[in-house]
Design a protein around this motif. Structure first.
Motif: not given
Length: 195
Positions: A131-143, A170-172
């Motif tokens: 789930d890209i939304n979960r990845i962005k939320k949990e890891y978006g500040d790391k990678v 996706r961009i939005e």
């Protein structure tokens, strides 16, 4: 403008391909030292390649080492930390340029371990597997997150309008705040529609 990159392996894909996934899985229990030795040799070879790549006028390095299918990684975190991570780290320590790590499938159960390698980007965040939304939320500040434009339907069977809708979505949503690069959810296949 263009960026030039070199593709490498961290040793894991080479180990799995040389042994086969089934033999690799069995040998982790029957002869763990053999698995570690094979992985060490492939990783040390890759580290030598990286030393040479660091001297070239390239912009980044892309490491291809699949670790999962769409359901789960092929090893759990404990096995990853014993059989894979130490040998990948041999290569990762040599990388002096920005780099991207690629693995198909659902790497979420081992993602915290993978991120210790220090990559700058993670590809492809395969739809249906992660789930890209979960990845962005949990890891978006790391990678930096790279990918997620669907190959199962959108890029292979969809219309240009459907591709445009998915890309803009996706961009939005994922691109907000930075740290996202639009890309397909894996390698572009020869059956993707050119348009």
């Amino acid at each position: 403008d263009y960026a030039v990159f070199a593709g490498i392996r961290l040793g894991t894909a080479s180990t799995l391909e040389s042994m086969g996934l089934e033999a690799f899985s069995v040998m982790m229990f029957e002869d763990p030292d053999l698995v570690k030795e094979i992985h060490r040799r492939f990783s040390e070879w890759s580290a030598q390649v990286v030393e040479n790549l660091n001297k070239l006028d390239i912009d980044f390095i892309w490491a291809y080492d699949d670790h999962a299918d769409s359901r789960a990684p092929w090893v759990n975190m404990e096995m990853y930390e014993e059989f894979i991570q130490p040998y990948q780290m041999i290569v990762a320590r040599q990388i002096k340029k920005p780099w991207v790590f690629h693995s198909d499938g659902n790497v979420l159960p081992i993602l915290d371990g993978l991120l210790k390698l220090g990559m700058n980007g993670l590809h492809p965040i395969q739809p249906g597997a992660m789930d890209i939304n979960r990845i962005k939320k949990e890891y978006g500040d790391k990678v930096c997150i790279i990918g997620n434009i669907d190959l199962d339907y959108t890029l292979t069977l969809g219309t240009p309008e459907e591709v445009e809708i998915e890309v803009k979505d996706r961009i939005e949503k994922i691109g907000r705040g930075g740290g996202y690069i639009i890309s397909s959810a894996n390698s572009i296949t020869n059956y993707c529609k050119l348009e």
